[in-house]
Enzyme design. Structure first.
Site, PDB file in Angstrom:
ATOM      1  N   HIS A  71     -44.522  39.998 126.405  1.00 33.05           N
ATOM      2  CA  HIS A  71     -43.883  38.927 126.441  1.00 33.05           C
ATOM      3  C   HIS A  71     -42.401  39.080 126.960  1.00 33.05           C
ATOM      4  O   HIS A  71     -41.881  38.523 127.903  1.00 33.05           O
ATOM      5  CB  HIS A  71     -43.739  37.910 125.145  1.00 33.05           C
ATOM      6  CG  HIS A  71     -45.385  37.610 125.024  1.00 33.05           C
ATOM      7  ND1 HIS A  71     -45.948  36.908 125.743  1.00 33.05           N
ATOM      8  CD2 HIS A  71     -45.695  37.636 123.619  1.00 33.05           C
ATOM      9  CE1 HIS A  71     -47.013  36.591 124.993  1.00 33.05           C
ATOM     10  NE2 HIS A  71     -46.956  37.126 123.975  1.00 33.05           N
ATOM     11  N   CYS A 112     -50.809  34.919 119.840  1.00 38.02           N
ATOM     12  CA  CYS A 112     -50.989  33.357 118.872  1.00 38.02           C
ATOM     13  C   CYS A 112     -52.431  32.701 119.106  1.00 38.02           C
ATOM     14  O   CYS A 112     -52.890  31.892 118.291  1.00 38.02           O
ATOM     15  CB  CYS A 112     -49.734  32.580 119.322  1.00 38.02           C
ATOM     16  SG  CYS A 112     -49.712  32.079 120.984  1.00 38.02           S
TER      17      CYS A 112
HETATM   18  C1  LIG Z   1     -51.886  37.578 115.555  1.00 34.74           C
HETATM   19  C2  LIG Z   1     -50.511  37.215 116.389  1.00 34.74           C
HETATM   20  C3  LIG Z   1     -50.096  35.875 116.357  1.00 34.74           C
HETATM   21  C4  LIG Z   1     -48.876  35.315 116.624  1.00 34.74           C
HETATM   22  N1  LIG Z   1     -48.478  34.098 116.726  1.00 34.74           N
HETATM   23  C5  LIG Z   1     -47.279  33.991 117.141  1.00 34.74           C
HETATM   24  C6  LIG Z   1     -46.920  32.437 117.539  1.00 34.74           C
HETATM   25  O1  LIG Z   1     -47.725  31.541 117.049  1.00 34.74           O
HETATM   26  N2  LIG Z   1     -45.633  32.319 117.704  1.00 34.74           N
HETATM   27  C7  LIG Z   1     -44.737  33.232 118.060  1.00 34.74           C
HETATM   28  O2  LIG Z   1     -43.632  32.808 118.457  1.00 34.74           O
HETATM   29  N3  LIG Z   1     -44.954  34.364 117.961  1.00 34.74           N
HETATM   30  C8  LIG Z   1     -46.380  34.876 117.333  1.00 34.74           C
HETATM   31  N4  LIG Z   1     -46.608  36.113 117.317  1.00 34.74           N
HETATM   32  C9  LIG Z   1     -45.726  37.148 117.362  1.00 34.74           C
HETATM   33  C10 LIG Z   1     -45.437  37.500 119.067  1.00 34.74           C
HETATM   34  O3  LIG Z   1     -47.010  37.824 119.449  1.00 34.74           O
HETATM   35  C11 LIG Z   1     -44.506  38.745 119.259  1.00 34.74           C
HETATM   36  O4  LIG Z   1     -43.477  38.099 118.827  1.00 34.74           O
HETATM   37  C12 LIG Z   1     -44.535  39.026 120.753  1.00 34.74           C
HETATM   38  O5  LIG Z   1     -45.865  39.616 121.114  1.00 34.74           O
HETATM   39  C13 LIG Z   1     -43.424  40.188 121.033  1.00 34.74           C
HETATM   40  O6  LIG Z   1     -43.510  40.443 122.402  1.00 34.74           O
HETATM   41  P1  LIG Z   1     -43.041  41.716 123.044  1.00 34.74           P
HETATM   42  O7  LIG Z   1     -43.091  41.696 124.370  1.00 34.74           O
HETATM   43  O8  LIG Z   1     -41.628  41.887 122.501  1.00 34.74           O
HETATM   44  O9  LIG Z   1     -43.845  42.978 122.517  1.00 34.74           O
HETATM   45  P2  LIG Z   1     -45.361  43.249 122.130  1.00 34.74           P
HETATM   46  O10 LIG Z   1     -46.077  42.141 122.345  1.00 34.74           O
HETATM   47  O11 LIG Z   1     -45.381  43.955 120.957  1.00 34.74           O
HETATM   48  O12 LIG Z   1     -45.468  44.094 123.498  1.00 34.74           O
HETATM   49  C14 LIG Z   1     -44.758  45.204 123.436  1.00 34.74           C
HETATM   50  C15 LIG Z   1     -45.677  45.973 124.789  1.00 34.74           C
HETATM   51  O13 LIG Z   1     -45.011  47.189 125.042  1.00 34.74           O
HETATM   52  C16 LIG Z   1     -46.032  48.461 125.337  1.00 34.74           C
HETATM   53  N5  LIG Z   1     -45.487  49.537 124.866  1.00 34.74           N
HETATM   54  C17 LIG Z   1     -45.185  49.871 123.660  1.00 34.74           C
HETATM   55  N6  LIG Z   1     -44.849  51.054 123.694  1.00 34.74           N
HETATM   56  C18 LIG Z   1     -45.054  51.827 125.182  1.00 34.74           C
HETATM   57  C19 LIG Z   1     -44.646  53.166 125.488  1.00 34.74           C
HETATM   58  N7  LIG Z   1     -44.289  54.218 124.968  1.00 34.74           N
HETATM   59  N8  LIG Z   1     -45.198  52.961 127.104  1.00 34.74           N
HETATM   60  C20 LIG Z   1     -45.705  52.086 127.750  1.00 34.74           C
HETATM   61  N9  LIG Z   1     -45.870  50.696 127.187  1.00 34.74           N
HETATM   62  C21 LIG Z   1     -45.523  50.747 125.698  1.00 34.74           C
HETATM   63  C22 LIG Z   1     -47.376  47.817 124.490  1.00 34.74           C
HETATM   64  O14 LIG Z   1     -48.359  48.201 125.018  1.00 34.74           O
HETATM   65  C23 LIG Z   1     -47.266  46.215 124.461  1.00 34.74           C
HETATM   66  O15 LIG Z   1     -47.981  45.662 125.727  1.00 34.74           O
HETATM   67  C24 LIG Z   1     -47.922  36.640 116.962  1.00 34.74           C
HETATM   68  C25 LIG Z   1     -48.343  37.675 116.622  1.00 34.74           C
HETATM   69  C26 LIG Z   1     -49.773  38.064 116.419  1.00 34.74           C
HETATM   70  C27 LIG Z   1     -49.746  39.745 116.495  1.00 34.74           C
END
Ligand SMILES: Cc1cc2nc3c(=O)[nH]c(=O)nc-3n(C[C@H](O)[C@H](O)[C@H](O)COP(=O)(O)OP(=O)(O)OC[C@H]3O[C@@H](n4cnc5c(N)ncnc54)[C@H](O)[C@@H]3O)c2cc1C
Length: 441
Positions: free
Chosen positions: A10, A42
């Site tokens: 995200h 989610c």
């Molecule tokens: C089951 C579940 C339900 C949820 N429901 C909600 C909800 O209803 N409402 C809400 O607001 N939030 C919800 N969340 C939280 C939300 O999903 C997270 O806050 C969100 O995914 C964060 O996004 P992000 O891109 O920061 O990190 P992440 O989703 O953790 O993505 C990080 C990305 O970085 C990549 N990555 C990491 N390290 C490396 C590396 N060294 N090299 C290459 N790629 C790498 C990973 O593969 C991943 O694709 C939920 C989470 C879960 C698990």
């Protein structure tokens, strides 16, 4: 300007699409170890519970869409090392095992978080699963087919949503948590008691105030042993929290003790030209004014968007967060923002609360539902610091209104007189938010 983005769910997707739109001259390369982007976790519980039939709807972007914007997408590429002094990164192609080096002018850390896996005896047994990404969602669905008894460990919002999904799927469900109540970070006891009673009435076994000490089984897990009991289980889902994925820049940028990268309001880390967004970051929590770790998709997309706006020059500030969140469990809708009374007391804050019970519509209407609303405010300044609501009616948007109140430092006295509309289909002449404010004189 050569921009390297690490991670593309995200925060990464928002950062990449905004940088590409606002700075078409930027050469953007994304490194993502997964084979997909933008998966909405989610939706996992809804997918498991059969509400969402087509999981493709849980993606709102794709590597192809981002490539059409001129972005170089290195999917199934894991960043192994980052040398922030020399602006170099080392990357492994997970398909070919080849390693390569790249350089950047600006780096965006969108590496997110990973579920905490406690070192409990037997944790490596089959059918002890995590619930974070698309592949894990598919594994849960596959393994759930033959499972009769499902145990969910961790009663945060992810755990309770899965509990609902498995109960509706016809499984025997046990929910274990070390705290003495569910959803303890989001809601005060008078709210969680209502949900717990509803869970128990639906046959869900709650094992609260219990710590898991070991898992038993031959190849597959068959039993979860806790400090107080033993639970036969064919499938276990571990949802005990998240840790920021920030090892790559450990010691190179400032972090909270849990490893969350500290960013300023322009998403800049302590090191020049390194930006961070999403679950890898700590962000200003407005009720306390301090940096806090609040991993939510809402924060991730806002922060990613702000990276796009601020990557060339500081332009748009982040307003901070209240950690506002909502849930729908069986017939109940609930939401919370800011501090609970318990959290405020734990933080040593001097707060007072107002709790009201009110019907959502006038009693002359054919039907109406009871709403319980609690507002937490600072005893001295009377500033609103938090709120929670629960009802069979969906009044969760009221918590977004209270989030705005916290954001803008409004007092509980002002809450009594904010202009809200009245129409009998929707509410009463005194909106229940006004009524809460009117309780304090
Ligand atoms: C089951 C579940 C339900 C949820 N429901 C909600 C909800 O209803 N409402 C809400 O607001 N939030 C919800 N969340 C939280 C939300 O999903 C997270 O806050 C969100 O995914 C964060 O996004 P992000 O891109 O920061 O990190 P992440 O989703 O953790 O993505 C990080 C990305 O970085 C990549 N990555 C990491 N390290 C490396 C590396 N060294 N090299 C290459 N790629 C790498 C990973 O593969 C991943 O694709 C939920 C989470 C879960 C698990």
């Amino acid at each position: 300007m050569k921009v390297a983005v690490v991670g593309c769910t995200h925060a990464g997707t928002a950062a990449v699409s905004n940088i590409a739109n606002l700075h078409p001259e930027a050469e953007i390369t994304v490194y993502e170890r997964n084979d997909n982007v933008s998966f909405l976790s989610c939706g996992i519980a809804l997918y498991v519970g059969g509400v969402v039939k087509d999981p493709q709807g849980l993606f709102y972007s794709s590597p192809e869409k981002l490539e059409e914007m001129g972005v170089t997408m290195k999917m199934r590429h894991e960043v192994l090392d980052i040398d922030t002094d020399n602006r170099r990164i080392r990357v492994k192609n997970l398909e070919t095992e080849e390693e390569l080096d790249d350089t950047y002018d600006k780096l965006v850390m969108a590496t997110g978080s990973w579920p905490i896996v406690p070192p409990i005896e037997g944790i490596k047994l089959n059918n002890i699963l995590l619930s974070k990404n698309y592949n894990q969602a598919n594994t849960i669905i596959e393994r759930a087919k033959d499972a009769k008894r499902v145990t969910v460990i961790g009663a945060g919002y992810i755990g309770v949503e899965l509990v609902e999904a498995f109960q509706k799927y016809g499984k025997e469900v046990t929910l274990i948590d070390g705290e003495d109540r569910i959803l303890s970070k989001y809601l005060d006891p008078e709210f969680t008691e209502v949900i717990e009673e509803d869970f128990r009435n639906r046959g869900i076994r709650l094992a609260l105030n219990e710590t898991v000490t070991r898992f038993e089984g031959d190849t597959n897990v068959s039993k979860v042993v806790t400090s107080k009991g033993e639970y036969e289980s064919d499938l276990v889902i571990l949802c005990v929290g998240f840790r920021p994925n920030t090892q790559l820049v450990k010691g190179q940028v400032d972090m909270l003790p849990n490893g969350a990268i500290i960013v300023d309001e322009y998403m800049r880390t302590s090191k020049k030209d390194i930006y961070a967004a999403g679950d890898s970051c700590a962000i200003r929590y407005n009720p306390t004014g301090e940096h806090a770790y609040i991993p939510l998709a809402t924060n991730a997309v806002r922060m990613g968007t702000l990276v796009g706006r601020n990557i060339v020059k500081p332009t748009t500030k982040y307003m901070g967060t209240q950690g506002t969140s909502g849930l729908h469990l069986f017939d109940l809708s609930m939401a919370s923002t800011g501090l609970t009374e318990k959290a405020a007391f734990s933080a040593g804050m001097n707060v007072k609360t107002i709790t009201i019970e009110e019907n959502n519509r006038p009693e002359f209407m054919p039907d109406y539902e009871v709403i319980t609303l609690k507002v937490v405010y600072d005893d001295e300044s009377r500033r609103i610091l938090g709120a929670q609501v629960i009802s069979k009616a969906d009044v969760t948007q009221s918590i977004n209104t209270l989030s705005v109140c916290i954001q803008n430092n409004m007092t509980v006295d002002e809450l009594g007189f904010i202009d809200f509309f009245f129409q009998p289909h929707f509410n009463k002449p005194w909106n229940f938010l006004n009524q809460a404010g009117l309780q304090v004189i």
